[in-house]
Write a protein that holds these residues in place. Structure first.
Motif, short mmCIF file in Angstrom:
data_model
loop_
_atom_site.label_atom_id
_atom_site.label_comp_id
_atom_site.label_asym_id
_atom_site.label_seq_id
_atom_site.Cartn_x
_atom_site.Cartn_y
_atom_site.Cartn_z
N SER A 149 -2.49 -0.90 -6.16
CA SER A 149 -1.12 -0.43 -5.88
C SER A 149 -0.46 -1.27 -4.78
O SER A 149 0.73 -1.58 -4.85
CB SER A 149 -1.16 1.03 -5.45
N GLN A 150 -1.25 -1.64 -3.77
CA GLN A 150 -0.67 -2.36 -2.63
C GLN A 150 -0.09 -3.71 -3.07
O GLN A 150 1.02 -4.08 -2.68
CB GLN A 150 -1.75 -2.58 -1.57
N ILE A 151 -0.82 -4.44 -3.92
CA ILE A 151 -0.36 -5.77 -4.37
C ILE A 151 0.93 -5.60 -5.16
O ILE A 151 1.92 -6.31 -4.93
CB ILE A 151 -1.43 -6.43 -5.27
N ILE A 152 0.94 -4.63 -6.07
CA ILE A 152 2.12 -4.45 -6.94
C ILE A 152 3.33 -4.03 -6.10
O ILE A 152 4.43 -4.60 -6.22
CB ILE A 152 1.82 -3.40 -8.03
N LEU A 153 3.13 -3.05 -5.21
CA LEU A 153 4.27 -2.55 -4.43
C LEU A 153 4.78 -3.59 -3.43
O LEU A 153 6.00 -3.73 -3.25
CB LEU A 153 3.88 -1.27 -3.69
N SER A 154 3.87 -4.33 -2.82
CA SER A 154 4.30 -5.33 -1.84
C SER A 154 5.21 -6.36 -2.51
O SER A 154 6.22 -6.79 -1.94
CB SER A 154 3.11 -6.04 -1.20
N LYS A 155 4.85 -6.76 -3.74
CA LYS A 155 5.69 -7.73 -4.47
C LYS A 155 7.08 -7.16 -4.73
O LYS A 155 8.09 -7.81 -4.51
CB LYS A 155 5.03 -8.03 -5.83
N ILE A 156 7.11 -5.91 -5.20
CA ILE A 156 8.40 -5.29 -5.55
C ILE A 156 9.26 -5.09 -4.30
O ILE A 156 10.48 -5.26 -4.32
CB ILE A 156 8.18 -3.93 -6.27
N LEU A 157 8.61 -4.79 -3.16
CA LEU A 157 9.37 -4.46 -1.94
C LEU A 157 9.80 -5.69 -1.15
O LEU A 157 10.63 -5.58 -0.24
CB LEU A 157 8.53 -3.54 -1.04
N ARG A 158 9.27 -6.86 -1.54
CA ARG A 158 9.59 -8.08 -0.78
C ARG A 158 11.11 -8.28 -0.70
O ARG A 158 11.81 -8.19 -1.71
CB ARG A 158 8.94 -9.29 -1.45
N GLY A 159 11.62 -8.45 0.50
CA GLY A 159 13.04 -8.73 0.70
C GLY A 159 13.94 -7.50 0.65
O GLY A 159 15.16 -7.60 0.75
N THR A 160 13.38 -6.31 0.52
CA THR A 160 14.20 -5.09 0.44
C THR A 160 14.38 -4.42 1.80
O THR A 160 15.15 -3.48 1.93
CB THR A 160 13.57 -4.05 -0.51
N GLY A 161 13.62 -4.87 2.80
CA GLY A 161 13.69 -4.23 4.11
C GLY A 161 12.74 -3.03 4.21
O GLY A 161 12.64 -2.40 5.26
N LYS A 162 12.10 -2.69 3.13
CA LYS A 162 11.14 -1.58 3.15
C LYS A 162 9.72 -2.14 2.99
O LYS A 162 9.53 -3.20 2.38
CB LYS A 162 11.42 -0.61 1.99
N ARG A 163 8.75 -1.40 3.54
CA ARG A 163 7.35 -1.86 3.42
C ARG A 163 6.42 -0.65 3.36
O ARG A 163 6.85 0.47 3.68
CB ARG A 163 6.99 -2.75 4.60
N ILE A 164 5.17 -0.93 2.99
CA ILE A 164 4.17 0.16 3.00
C ILE A 164 3.82 0.43 4.46
O ILE A 164 3.38 -0.47 5.19
CB ILE A 164 2.91 -0.24 2.21
N LYS A 165 4.05 1.68 4.90
CA LYS A 165 3.79 2.00 6.31
C LYS A 165 2.43 2.65 6.51
O LYS A 165 1.78 2.46 7.51
CB LYS A 165 4.87 2.95 6.82
N GLN A 166 2.02 3.46 5.53
CA GLN A 166 0.73 4.14 5.63
C GLN A 166 0.14 4.30 4.25
O GLN A 166 0.88 4.35 3.26
CB GLN A 166 0.92 5.55 6.20
N LYS A 167 -1.18 4.41 4.22
CA LYS A 167 -1.86 4.60 2.93
C LYS A 167 -3.07 5.50 3.19
O LYS A 167 -3.82 5.26 4.13
CB LYS A 167 -2.36 3.23 2.45
#
Ligand code: SAM
Length: 225
Positions: A149-167
């Protein structure tokens, strides 16, 4: 997992606007309503479920691709156990980002690949037993699991100003040693777009195949902000 989110993650949300995408039977929203009665609660899904009728919960059906108009903005968007059904995850997450308040939070949950494979096996077996068309399962794209999930979400969130904060990875073991427990278990792990009467027949047939059933679960909660 729901209790963990409600009791641990949601402390500061009373009175806020919450959207649950893929809300199913609105079980989670109803639990939030009990604990945080001032919250403004909206659920959307692609399937109508009559259990969703509840004062104080706004329930909307949409086609799964085109975001409903005038839905407004939310401080928290939940998307729990849904992403592994979605082919175009970037499209859905972009909708979330547009519908999110500036400092809003997205909470996505998924399962371990092992659990998803297990669900897939149960479903395939149920389809065989009932001679159902296997296509009724909808999209189960198990690549979106806790392992990647982390790899997929990090790619989608790149450049959006949002990031994974906790897991968080939560583990639970479910043991069913009689038919009633097993029936409850299969009902609670319903993960496919099958209509209710077909589903009832599936669980009843499956119960005849097991004496004792043990399932070790990993559920992942991802907080994006
Ligand atoms: C596994 S159930 C999860 C229900 C609930 N969120 C839970 O955790 O118990 C998946 C739900 O996602 C819904 N769903 C599938 N594709 C969807 C989409 N594109 N948009 C919104 N909901 C969707 C299904 O109809 C189903 O209710």
């Amino acid at each position: 997992m729901f209790l963990f989110i409600i009791n641990f993650l949601l402390h500061s949300l009373n009175g806020f606007r919450i959207l649950d995408v893929g809300c199913g039977d609105c079980y989670f929203l109803k639990k939030i309503k009990q604990k945080y009665p001032l919250s403004i609660l909206h659920g959307i899904d692609i399937i109508y479920n009559s259990k969703c009728k509840c004062d104080g919960i706004d329930h909307i059906i949409y086609d799964g691709t085109h975001w409903p108009k005038n839905l407004g903005k939310f401080s928290t968007i939940f998307c729990m156990n849904v992403m592994y059904h979605i082919t175009d995850k970037a499209n859905l997450i972009n909708h979330f980002l547009h519908a999110l308040d500036e400092n809003g939070t997205i909470i996505i949950t998924t399962k371990s690949n092992k659990n998803l494979q297990n669900l897939e096996r149960i479903h395939t077996k149920a389809c065989e037993l009932l001679r159902l068309d296997p296509n009724i399962k909808g999209n189960l794209v198990s690549e979106f699991c806790s392992e990647n999930s982390q790899i997929i979400l990090s790619k989608i969130l790149r450049g959006t100003g949002k990031r994974i904060k906790q897991k968080f990875n939560l583990c639970s073991t479910i043991i069913a040693s009689n038919k009633e427990e097993l029936k409850k278990y299969f009902s609670s792990c319903y993960r496919y777009s099958i209509n209710r009467s077909d589903y009832k027949r599936i669980t009843e047939k499956l119960i005849d195949d097991y004496d004792i059933f043990v399932d070790y679960h990993i559920e992942q909660v991802i907080v994006i902000g």
